[in-house]
Motif scaffolding. Structure first.
Motif: not given
Ligand code: FES
Length: 324
Positions: A273, A278, A281, A311
């Motif tokens: 995301c 999400c 990462c 991210c």
């Molecule tokens: S929380 Fe989705 S890529 Fe980092």
């Protein structure tokens, strides 16, 4: 059968070749999609609240909550709302996805974290019912007291009403065109010690739940966001990130995210995301204090400070040591 434990954040997403087993119209603008392994094997286990990332034949990847039964290891079920402002994901699912079509699925990943509690209050808005539905079933199965307030634009657009019918005594429905929005003040005015609130839906609903339950005991509220909360732009500074396992040090400029700087250096990180929603990462923090900018961790998780989402998140100081 696989013997893996249900996926936890930070364990890395498994990618599986899968096929569409069935599509079913659930409500106006909502279809459910059943997916099974391309080779027919049992799928990795999951807990209520988990999501998967669906990688469509176009290459577009989108996260969807699992809304089937964790007991059924032969398939995953997701619910997909046809978004008016679709960026290609939900539009493709509704217009082109058909039984037998191959897709790739990453996960499952569990950011919501459905924890045991003496009682539950579930609040769902629109397609936010999807992660709540397996929670409802589990609470009912375990005999834990629970209630659900479920709102939508109109009854015709509210998915899975037939599956909630057996629980009529514990479910309050709020089709907005007939009875207005969920009266959160009535639901939240009186804090109930020991009751955990699990809510999912559009941002205004979640913001109202957070505000309305601010006087509940710490840690009572658990939210799952589909999109990042609007936030003011924060000033960035250059930081140094030590990747302990790779024995590499990367300087992250002020105008780059930690994730993209590490990707550029070929380090083993993944993202989806890229807006802190999400969980793909997630990274363990070994030293340094992260400045959390995600929409996943609770205040309690942040206080522990042992994981971050690179991210969006950065460092309070000038240096972080990560388990990468
Ligand atoms: S929380 Fe989705 S890529 Fe980092």
């Amino acid at each position: 059968m696989t013997s893996a434990a249900p996926a936890r954040p930070g364990t890395g997403a498994v990618e599986l070749p899968m096929v569409v087993r069935q599509l079913r119209w659930e409500a106006a603008g909502v279809v459910s999609v059943e997916l099974c392994a391309a080779d027919g094997r049992d799928l990795p286990p999951w807990r209520p609240g988990a999501h998967v990332e669906l990688v469509l034949p176009t290459g577009i990847a989108r996260q969807y909550s699992l809304c089937g039964s964790p007991e059924d290891r032969s398939g995953y079920r997701i619910g997909v709302l046809r978004e008016r402002a679709s960026r290609g994901g939900s539009e493709y699912v509704h217009a082109f996805l058909r039984p037998g079509q191959p897709v790739r699925v990453r996960g499952p990943q569990d950011n919501f974290g459905f924890h045991p509690a003496p009682a539950y209050l579930f609040i769902a808005g629109g397609i936010g019912i999807t992660p709540i539905l397996p929670m409802v079933r589990q609470a009912a199965h375990q005999g834990v007291p629970w209630r659900l307030a479920y709102g939508g634009r109109a009854a015709a657009s509210m998915a899975f009403l037939d599956e909630l019918r057996p629980y009529q005594e514990q479910v309050w429905l709020y089709p907005e065109d007939r009875v207005g929005r969920i009266p959160l003040n009535e639901w939240l005015d009186q804090p109930r010690p020991g009751t955990a609130i699990y809510a999912c839906g559009p941002e205004p609903l979640l913001a109202a739940v957070e505000d309305g339950a601010a006087h509940w005991e710490p840690g009572a509220v658990h939210l799952e966001r589909f999109k990042a909360r609007p936030k003011p732009a924060l000033p960035n500074t250059e930081i140094e990130v030590v990747c302990a396992r790779s024995n590499r040090t990367v300087t992250v400029p002020a105008d780059r995210s930690v994730l993209s700087a590490l990707e550029d250096e070929g380090l083993p990180v993944t993202g989806s995301c890229r807006e802190g929603v999400c969980g793909t990462c997630e990274t363990r923090v070994l030293e340094g204090v992260p400045e959390h900018r995600d929409d996943i961790l609770s205040a309690e998780d942040r206080a522990v400070g042992d994981r971050m989402f690179p991210c969006v998140s950065r460092a309070r100081g000038s240096r972080l040591v990560l388990d990468i």
